[in-house]
Design an enzyme around this catalytic site. Structure first.
Site, mmCIF file in Angstrom:
data_model
loop_
_atom_site.group_PDB
_atom_site.id
_atom_site.type_symbol
_atom_site.label_atom_id
_atom_site.label_comp_id
_atom_site.label_asym_id
_atom_site.label_seq_id
_atom_site.Cartn_x
_atom_site.Cartn_y
_atom_site.Cartn_z
ATOM 1 N N SER A 143 -54.793 23.616 30.377
ATOM 2 C CA SER A 143 -54.223 23.031 31.591
ATOM 3 C C SER A 143 -54.767 23.793 32.789
ATOM 4 O O SER A 143 -55.279 24.915 32.651
ATOM 5 C CB SER A 143 -52.691 23.139 31.551
ATOM 6 O OG SER A 143 -52.121 22.872 32.820
ATOM 7 N N TYR A 156 -45.051 28.817 29.600
ATOM 8 C CA TYR A 156 -45.986 27.687 29.512
ATOM 9 C C TYR A 156 -47.366 28.073 30.041
ATOM 10 O O TYR A 156 -48.382 27.873 29.364
ATOM 11 C CB TYR A 156 -45.449 26.488 30.286
ATOM 12 C CG TYR A 156 -46.423 25.331 30.352
ATOM 13 C CD1 TYR A 156 -46.612 24.484 29.265
ATOM 14 C CD2 TYR A 156 -47.183 25.096 31.504
ATOM 15 C CE1 TYR A 156 -47.517 23.431 29.317
ATOM 16 C CE2 TYR A 156 -48.087 24.053 31.567
ATOM 17 C CZ TYR A 156 -48.247 23.220 30.472
ATOM 18 O OH TYR A 156 -49.156 22.183 30.523
#
Length: 283
Positions: A143, A156
Site C-alpha cells: 500500500s 496496518y
C-alpha cells in the site's frame, strides 16, 4: 509439483476488490487461475463467471488464511489438483483504523496473520515450484501506507512496510533465477462501503484521488510481468510517493500528527478534509 506444462496463477483474496480485478485481468490474458478466498464470499460464482467469460480453467478453494497451517493446506491442495503454479499473487489482507490502545488484540493478531504471516508462508511453500516453473512471478500487495508511519493505522502501516521490505529482499535473493518479485502499492481504491463513504465526503477530491480496482489490476499485472520491483498505479499516487519521499522526516511526522490527531479535536474543516483524504488514499 507436477510435470504438466499448463501454468496457473494463484490469487488470494480473489472474491472482491483488487484481488477479483486481478483475477479478471489475468484471465483476460488467457491465464488459468487458482482463486482463494474466505467461505461465504461468493467465490464459486465468481470462478464460474470468469471461466465462462474468458474461456480459461479456473479452480477455487474457500479457505481462511489466518488459520494455523492454512498455507500448507493450500499448497497440498494444489499438489492434489496437479496444477503448475508460476504466478503467485499475495493479495489477501485487511486493515483497522483507530488508536493502537483501543484496537482489540484479536483484530491486531488477525491482521498480522493475514497481511504478513500468510504472505510469507505462501511464498515459502510455493517458491521451489516457482523456481522450477520459471519464468515465474510473485506479486505481493502492499500500500502507499508502506511508506508512511500513520497514527491511527500503526499496525496496518507497519504490516504494509513489512510487505515492501520483504518483497525487495526476496527479489534480491532470487535475482539469479527467473523468478521476479514485485510489490504493488496502490493508494485509495474503491473496494468497500467504507471507502465509498469516504468518497461522499471528499466530493471532487474523492473522484480525483481514488481508483477503481480494474485500473489498479491492469497496471499491476502488466508491470508484474515486466518484472518491475515497485508498482504504484496512478499518476497522483506516484506524485504523492515522490513528494513524501523527499520531505524531511521530521516534517512528515508533524504533518501526520496534525492530520490524524489534532484534526479530530478541533473545528478546522480544511484539516478534517485532509484527514479524510489521507485515510482514503492509504486504504
Amino acid at each position: 509439483m507436477n510435470n504438466s506444462k499448463k501454468n496457473y496463477a494463484l490469487v488470494t483474496g480473489a472474491s472482491s476488490g483488487i484481488g477479483k480485478a486481478i483475477a479478471h485481468e489475468l484471465a483476460r490474458r488467457k491465464i488459468d487461475l487458482i482463486l482463494v478466498a474466505l467461505p461465504q464470499t461468493g467465490l464459486p460464482d465468481i470462478s464460474n463467471e470468469i471461466e465462462n467469460k474468458y474461456c480459461v480453467d479456473v479452480k477455487f478453494i474457500e479457505l481462511d488464511l489466518t488459520e494455523e497451517g492454512s498455507a500448507r493446506r493450500l499448497y497440498n491442495w494444489c499438489c492434489q489438483q496437479k496444477v503448475r503454479v508460476n504466478t503467485l499473487v499475495n493479495n489477501a489482507g485487511l486493515g483497522t483504523q483507530g488508536s493502537f490502545e483501543h484496537t482489540s488484540l484479536s483484530d491486531l493478531e488477525t491482521m498480522l496473520k493475514l497481511n504478513n504471516q500468510a504472505l510469507v508462508m505462501l511464498a515459502y511453500y510455493f517458491l521451489p515450484d516457482l523456481k522450477v516453473n520459471q519464468p515465474s512471478a510473485i506479486l505481493n500487495v502492499g500500500s502507499l501506507a508502506s511508506f508512511m508511519s500513520i497514527p491511527g493505522k500503526a499496525v496496518y502501516s507497519a504490516s504494509k512496510s513489512f510487505i515492501y521490505s520483504f518483497s525487495v529482499s526476496l527479489r534480491l535473493e532470487l535475482m539469479q533465477y527467473r523468478v521476479s518479485v514485485s510489490c504493488l502499492c496502490p493508494g485509495g481504491t474503491i473496494t468497500s462501503a467504507r471507502v465509498m463513504e469516504n468518497i461522499s465526503k471528499l466530493r471532487f477530491v474523492g473522484t480525483a484521488m481514488l481508483q477503481r480496482p480494474e485500473e489498479v489490476a491492469c497496471e499491476a499485472v502488466r508491470q508484474m510481468y515486466q518484472g518491475k520491483k515497485l508498482i504504484i498505479p496512478g499518476w497522483h499516487n506516484k506524485l504523492l510517493y515522490k513528494t513524501w519521499s523527499v520531505l524531511p522526516q521530521r516534517l512528515v511526522e508533524i504533518i501526520l500528527r496534525i492530520i490524524f490527531f489534532k484534526s479530530y479535536s478541533n473545528e478546522n474543516r480544511k484539516m478534517k478534509r485532509m484527514a479524510v483524504v489521507l485515510h482514503a488514499i492509504t486504504n
